[in-house]
Design a protein around this motif. Structure first.
Motif, short mmCIF file in Angstrom:
data_model
loop_
_atom_site.label_atom_id
_atom_site.label_comp_id
_atom_site.label_asym_id
_atom_site.label_seq_id
_atom_site.Cartn_x
_atom_site.Cartn_y
_atom_site.Cartn_z
N THR A 16 0.99 -1.19 0.08
CA THR A 16 0.06 -0.04 0.07
C THR A 16 0.76 1.21 -0.06
OG1 THR A 16 -1.87 -1.28 1.18
CG2 THR A 16 -1.79 1.29 1.33
N TYR A 17 1.92 1.24 0.82
CA TYR A 17 2.88 2.46 0.76
C TYR A 17 3.45 2.69 -0.42
CZ TYR A 17 7.04 5.30 1.66
OH TYR A 17 7.92 6.35 1.88
N PHE A 18 3.97 1.53 -0.89
CA PHE A 18 4.66 1.84 -2.24
C PHE A 18 3.83 2.18 -3.38
CE2 PHE A 18 8.12 -0.72 -0.07
CZ PHE A 18 9.21 0.28 -0.19
N SER A 19 2.47 1.38 -3.55
CA SER A 19 1.57 2.25 -4.47
C SER A 19 1.20 3.32 -4.41
CB SER A 19 0.41 1.00 -4.31
OG SER A 19 0.82 -0.27 -4.66
N LEU A 20 1.07 3.87 -3.03
CA LEU A 20 0.48 5.53 -2.98
C LEU A 20 1.78 6.28 -3.25
CD1 LEU A 20 -1.64 4.94 0.44
CD2 LEU A 20 -2.64 5.41 -1.98
N SER A 21 2.74 5.67 -3.04
CA SER A 21 4.02 6.44 -3.64
C SER A 21 4.32 6.37 -5.15
CB SER A 21 5.51 5.73 -2.78
OG SER A 21 5.35 6.16 -1.46
N GLY A 22 3.50 5.71 -5.78
CA GLY A 22 3.65 5.69 -7.21
C GLY A 22 4.28 4.52 -7.96
N TYR A 23 4.56 3.41 -7.17
CA TYR A 23 5.22 2.51 -7.46
C TYR A 23 4.29 1.11 -7.94
CZ TYR A 23 9.15 4.52 -5.36
OH TYR A 23 10.38 5.31 -5.02
N THR A 24 4.59 0.38 -8.74
CA THR A 24 3.83 -0.48 -9.26
C THR A 24 4.68 -1.84 -8.69
OG1 THR A 24 2.99 0.32 -11.38
CG2 THR A 24 2.67 -2.20 -10.85
N VAL A 25 3.81 -2.63 -7.68
CA VAL A 25 4.47 -3.90 -7.17
C VAL A 25 3.65 -5.10 -7.55
CG1 VAL A 25 4.86 -4.65 -4.48
CG2 VAL A 25 4.95 -2.17 -5.37
N LYS A 26 4.60 -5.96 -7.87
CA LYS A 26 4.15 -7.40 -8.08
C LYS A 26 4.56 -8.25 -7.19
CE LYS A 26 2.66 -10.81 -11.16
NZ LYS A 26 2.28 -11.40 -12.29
N VAL A 27 3.72 -8.85 -6.36
CA VAL A 27 4.16 -9.65 -5.26
C VAL A 27 4.05 -11.53 -5.72
CG1 VAL A 27 4.01 -10.71 -2.86
CG2 VAL A 27 3.63 -8.07 -3.52
N VAL A 28 5.06 -12.18 -5.50
CA VAL A 28 5.06 -13.61 -5.95
C VAL A 28 5.48 -14.09 -4.68
CG1 VAL A 28 5.10 -13.22 -8.54
CG2 VAL A 28 7.20 -13.76 -7.10
N HIS A 29 5.01 -15.57 -4.39
CA HIS A 29 5.35 -15.79 -3.15
C HIS A 29 6.13 -17.36 -3.11
CE1 HIS A 29 2.61 -13.68 -0.91
NE2 HIS A 29 1.81 -13.70 -1.91
#
Length: 135
Positions: A16-29
């Motif tokens: 959420t923090y990084f998305s609100l800061s303008g980054y696109t985050v893709k998470v894989v587990h």
């Protein structure tokens, strides 16, 4: 690309923090998902945990069954370190002690100044500052 096995609530806060800061985050587990994603080479940053689950790929499952628990290190050695531009974009963010994996990082020619223990960055701003300093 964030390769992480951690509990979802921690990821949600950081994501959420990084998305609100303008980054696109893709998470894989899993290492299976990570290997597939890394093959595209389309990532500006890779945040790698050392302990990740194998996923459904036979290679990763066999390693896990044989007792290997640090699949992130195998991913670093077998995939990331072989593609120079990926290694340059990677940081390690894990619960592991640096002293426990220092030799493995050295084998991969991976700099220890791109390693951060999770307990040293409990809030997203600390991780962001480390990323900016490391890359």
């Amino acid at each position: 690309l964030w390769i992480e096995e951690e509990a979802e609530d921690t990821l949600v806060e950081f994501n959420t923090y990084f998305s609100l800061s303008g980054y696109t985050v893709k998470v894989v587990h899993s290492s299976t998902e990570a290997e597939e994603e890394l093959s595209s080479g389309q990532h500006d940053l890779i945040i790698l945990d050392i302990r990740i689950i194998p996923g459904d790929n036979e290679k990763w499952l066999n390693l896990h069954v044989s007792g290997e628990r640090r699949l992130g290190l195998i991913l670093l050695k077998d995939v990331i370190s072989k593609i120079e531009h990926l290694k340059d974009k990677t940081i390690i963010f894990t619960n592991e002690n640096l002293s426990d994996i220092r030799n493995s990082l050295k084998e991969c020619n991976f700099p220890t100044n791109k390693f951060l223990r999770k307990r040293d960055a409990k809030i997203p701003e600390q991780l962001e500052a480390f990323i900016k300093k490391s890359l």
